[in-house]
Motif scaffolding. Structure first.
Motif, PDB file in Angstrom:
ATOM      1  N   LYS A 284       4.623  25.234  30.752  1.00 26.59           N
ATOM      2  CA  LYS A 284       4.878  26.655  30.458  1.00 26.59           C
ATOM      3  C   LYS A 284       3.652  26.991  29.717  1.00 26.59           C
ATOM      4  CE  LYS A 284      10.010  26.880  30.009  1.00 26.59           C
ATOM      5  NZ  LYS A 284      11.237  27.224  29.019  1.00 26.59           N
ATOM      6  N   ILE A 285       3.381  28.270  29.520  1.00 28.02           N
ATOM      7  CA  ILE A 285       2.481  28.946  28.606  1.00 28.02           C
ATOM      8  C   ILE A 285       3.188  30.134  27.766  1.00 28.02           C
ATOM      9  CG2 ILE A 285       0.408  30.170  28.542  1.00 28.02           C
ATOM     10  CD1 ILE A 285      -0.276  29.708  31.588  1.00 28.02           C
ATOM     11  N   LEU A 286       3.044  29.837  26.677  1.00 28.78           N
ATOM     12  CA  LEU A 286       3.730  30.506  25.443  1.00 28.78           C
ATOM     13  C   LEU A 286       2.785  31.316  24.552  1.00 28.78           C
ATOM     14  CD1 LEU A 286       6.805  28.058  24.929  1.00 28.78           C
ATOM     15  CD2 LEU A 286       6.918  30.018  26.330  1.00 28.78           C
ATOM     16  N   LEU A 287       3.473  32.644  24.178  1.00 28.30           N
ATOM     17  CA  LEU A 287       2.519  32.960  22.883  1.00 28.30           C
ATOM     18  C   LEU A 287       3.637  33.306  22.164  1.00 28.30           C
ATOM     19  CD1 LEU A 287       0.166  34.244  21.654  1.00 28.30           C
ATOM     20  CD2 LEU A 287       0.707  36.407  23.203  1.00 28.30           C
ATOM     21  N   GLY A 288       3.842  32.690  21.179  1.00 27.54           N
ATOM     22  CA  GLY A 288       4.714  32.622  20.158  1.00 27.54           C
ATOM     23  C   GLY A 288       5.984  32.282  21.063  1.00 27.54           C
ATOM     24  N   ASN A 289       7.055  33.197  20.856  1.00 29.52           N
ATOM     25  CA  ASN A 289       8.307  32.708  21.697  1.00 29.52           C
ATOM     26  C   ASN A 289       8.061  33.488  23.129  1.00 29.52           C
ATOM     27  OD1 ASN A 289       9.577  31.537  19.574  1.00 29.52           O
ATOM     28  ND2 ASN A 289      10.138  33.429  18.746  1.00 29.52           N
ATOM     29  N   GLN A 290       7.201  34.311  23.671  1.00 25.42           N
ATOM     30  CA  GLN A 290       6.733  35.001  24.606  1.00 25.42           C
ATOM     31  C   GLN A 290       6.233  33.961  25.729  1.00 25.42           C
ATOM     32  OE1 GLN A 290       7.208  38.572  25.527  1.00 25.42           O
ATOM     33  NE2 GLN A 290       7.163  37.575  27.593  1.00 25.42           N
ATOM     34  N   GLU A 291       7.322  33.852  26.854  1.00 27.83           N
ATOM     35  CA  GLU A 291       6.628  33.165  27.909  1.00 27.83           C
ATOM     36  C   GLU A 291       5.717  34.142  28.671  1.00 27.83           C
ATOM     37  OE1 GLU A 291       7.694  30.106  31.797  1.00 27.83           O
ATOM     38  OE2 GLU A 291       9.220  30.907  30.345  1.00 27.83           O
ATOM     39  N   VAL A 292       4.334  33.572  29.201  1.00 27.50           N
ATOM     40  CA  VAL A 292       3.373  34.395  29.931  1.00 27.50           C
ATOM     41  C   VAL A 292       3.158  33.847  31.228  1.00 27.50           C
ATOM     42  CG1 VAL A 292       2.340  35.264  27.735  1.00 27.50           C
ATOM     43  CG2 VAL A 292       1.471  33.156  28.939  1.00 27.50           C
ATOM     44  N   THR A 293       2.934  34.791  32.131  1.00 25.98           N
ATOM     45  CA  THR A 293       2.730  34.457  33.490  1.00 25.98           C
ATOM     46  C   THR A 293       1.360  34.264  33.814  1.00 25.98           C
ATOM     47  OG1 THR A 293       4.680  35.873  34.062  1.00 25.98           O
ATOM     48  CG2 THR A 293       3.147  35.118  35.664  1.00 25.98           C
ATOM     49  N   LEU A 294       0.821  33.229  34.581  1.00 24.31           N
ATOM     50  CA  LEU A 294      -0.457  32.843  35.037  1.00 24.31           C
ATOM     51  C   LEU A 294      -0.881  33.589  36.029  1.00 24.31           C
ATOM     52  CD1 LEU A 294      -2.929  30.724  34.482  1.00 24.31           C
ATOM     53  CD2 LEU A 294      -1.826  29.163  36.129  1.00 24.31           C
ATOM     54  N   LEU A 295      -2.018  34.356  36.117  1.00 22.21           N
ATOM     55  CA  LEU A 295      -2.431  34.938  37.268  1.00 22.21           C
ATOM     56  C   LEU A 295      -3.741  34.350  37.927  1.00 22.21           C
ATOM     57  CD1 LEU A 295      -2.452  38.509  35.426  1.00 22.21           C
ATOM     58  CD2 LEU A 295      -0.752  37.624  37.008  1.00 22.21           C
ATOM     59  N   PRO A 296      -3.924  34.532  39.133  1.00 16.15           N
ATOM     60  CA  PRO A 296      -5.123  33.869  39.834  1.00 16.15           C
ATOM     61  C   PRO A 296      -6.330  34.677  39.329  1.00 16.15           C
ATOM     62  CG  PRO A 296      -3.883  35.405  41.518  1.00 16.15           C
ATOM     63  CD  PRO A 296      -2.970  35.438  40.135  1.00 16.15           C
ATOM     64  N   LEU A 297      -7.455  33.968  39.181  1.00 18.77           N
ATOM     65  CA  LEU A 297      -8.848  34.298  38.919  1.00 18.77           C
ATOM     66  C   LEU A 297      -9.425  35.125  40.057  1.00 18.77           C
ATOM     67  CD1 LEU A 297     -10.126  31.215  36.829  1.00 18.77           C
ATOM     68  CD2 LEU A 297      -9.729  33.699  35.980  1.00 18.77           C
ATOM     69  N   PRO A 298     -10.307  35.969  40.008  1.00 17.74           N
ATOM     70  CA  PRO A 298     -10.899  36.654  41.302  1.00 17.74           C
ATOM     71  C   PRO A 298     -11.960  35.859  41.893  1.00 17.74           C
ATOM     72  CG  PRO A 298     -11.828  37.681  39.414  1.00 17.74           C
ATOM     73  CD  PRO A 298     -10.716  36.535  38.895  1.00 17.74           C
ATOM     74  N   TYR A 299     -12.158  34.606  41.317  1.00 21.87           N
ATOM     75  CA  TYR A 299     -13.292  33.785  42.029  1.00 21.87           C
ATOM     76  C   TYR A 299     -12.658  32.089  41.812  1.00 21.87           C
ATOM     77  CZ  TYR A 299     -13.869  33.645  36.816  1.00 21.87           C
ATOM     78  OH  TYR A 299     -13.660  33.705  35.645  1.00 21.87           O
ATOM     79  N   PRO A 300     -13.251  31.433  42.766  1.00 23.27           N
ATOM     80  CA  PRO A 300     -12.758  29.869  42.573  1.00 23.27           C
ATOM     81  C   PRO A 300     -13.507  29.077  41.539  1.00 23.27           C
ATOM     82  CG  PRO A 300     -14.223  30.117  44.478  1.00 23.27           C
ATOM     83  CD  PRO A 300     -14.231  31.527  43.951  1.00 23.27           C
ATOM     84  N   LEU A 301     -12.946  28.157  40.977  1.00 26.24           N
ATOM     85  CA  LEU A 301     -13.647  27.573  39.868  1.00 26.24           C
ATOM     86  C   LEU A 301     -14.443  26.364  40.309  1.00 26.24           C
ATOM     87  CD1 LEU A 301     -11.074  27.315  36.629  1.00 26.24           C
ATOM     88  CD2 LEU A 301     -13.110  28.757  36.808  1.00 26.24           C
TER      89      LEU A 301
END
Length: 305
Positions: A284-301
């Motif tokens: 999971k990705i949490l900011l405080g108690n807020q779970e945030v949603t991962l978004l795709p980057l506009p380029y490959p890493l």
């Protein structure tokens, strides 16, 4: 992973956006040795800068930390460096130490130019997923247009003189979507705290590993080829206000990153986060108690180049 298009389309509603960039300034580099001088100070390859192609890059300290990051544009025989306004003075002081050995002059052009962000809502039918080392620049009617991103939306910067009044703002509150280009410029507060790879600059044309030496080059190259740091820039979104000064944590409460930049359109928030681990290593990705949603980057890493 949530589709960017599913989030963007309801916000844009086929509206084009033009908004003035209050926090971007211009530093002009002029003189016969301007290119030779900059080549020894910046992470990108100045030989790839042309009238039609701009560059993204950084100036680093001897420890490899970014002093300032920028977009480069050629204007006639001069070079314009677009960067955070609060870094103009610091960048001038740093570069002038080296410019005295060259036929090059640095000019603060903050009061000469104005920068606007333009976002074009019409989706392109086919866009290459490979991000080139340079971005297209078009010179037309005293306006220089830089195309920073084409996927998932087309994001441009318009560089004009203060006397040019032909650019009019519209739907400017939606300009927060420009954060999704994920090619950020650091601020004075962030100066000398971040390595270029932490902002994915090895994947966005911001670092050349073939151009030769520049200040901080040894550290930047060592980080790339020895792979000692997993830190990277990611995009996330969430609904509702959260304290963005908090650390980013995983489901077990372990700190895994920090917010780098944040923007919002009403209750929808977008953020660039410097993550300390690989995205596939977290539950999971949490900011405080807020779970945030991962978004795709506009380029490959790219791991290495």
């Amino acid at each position: 992973m949530t589709s960017l298009q599913d989030i963007i389309d309801p916000i844009l509603q086929n509206k084009d956006i033009i908004a003035k960039q209050q926090n971007i300034g211009v530093l002009r580099v002029t003189g016969l040795d301007s290119r030779k001088f900059l080549q020894g100070q910046i992470t990108c390859d100045i030989n790839k800068l042309s009238h039609d192609h701009g560059l993204y890059g950084a100036i680093c300290s001897i420890k490899g930390r970014i002093i300032s990051s920028f977009y480069l544009v050629q204007e006639s025989d001069d070079i314009l460096m677009l960067m955070s306004k609060d870094l103009i003075e610091k960048t001038l002081l740093h570069l002038r130490k080296y410019a005295v050995f060259f036929k090059a002059e640095l000019v603060d052009n903050q009061d000469t130019f104005v920068i606007h962000t333009r976002i074009i809502s019409q989706r392109l039918e086919a866009v290459s997923k490979t991000l080139p080392e340079h971005f297209i620049t078009i010179h037309n009617n005293e306006t220089i247009t830089l195309t920073l991103c084409q996927d998932p939306i087309e994001i441009q910067w318009l560089v004009t003189t203060l006397e040019n009044t032909t650019v009019e703002e519209k739907n400017e509150k939606l300009a927060a979507l420009a954060i999704l280009a994920a090619r950020p410029l650091i601020t004075l507060e962030q100066s000398e705290t971040i390595l270029p790879q932490w902002l994915n600059m090895q994947s966005t044309g911001g670092i050349s590993f073939t151009k030769g030496c520049y200040t901080g080059q040894e550290i930047v190259a060592r980080m790339q080829y020895r792979g000692k740091s997993k830190k990277q820039l990611i995009l996330v979104t969430w609904q509702g206000h959260s304290d963005t000064t908090l650390d980013i944590t995983d489901g077990q409460g372990k700190t895994i990153g920090q917010v780098f930049a944040v923007a919002n359109i009403e209750e929808t928030y977008f953020a660039q986060i410097i993550l300390n681990i690989e995205p596939n290593e977290m539950d999971k990705i949490l900011l405080g108690n807020q779970e945030v949603t991962l978004l795709p980057l506009p380029y490959p890493l790219d791991i290495k180049k």
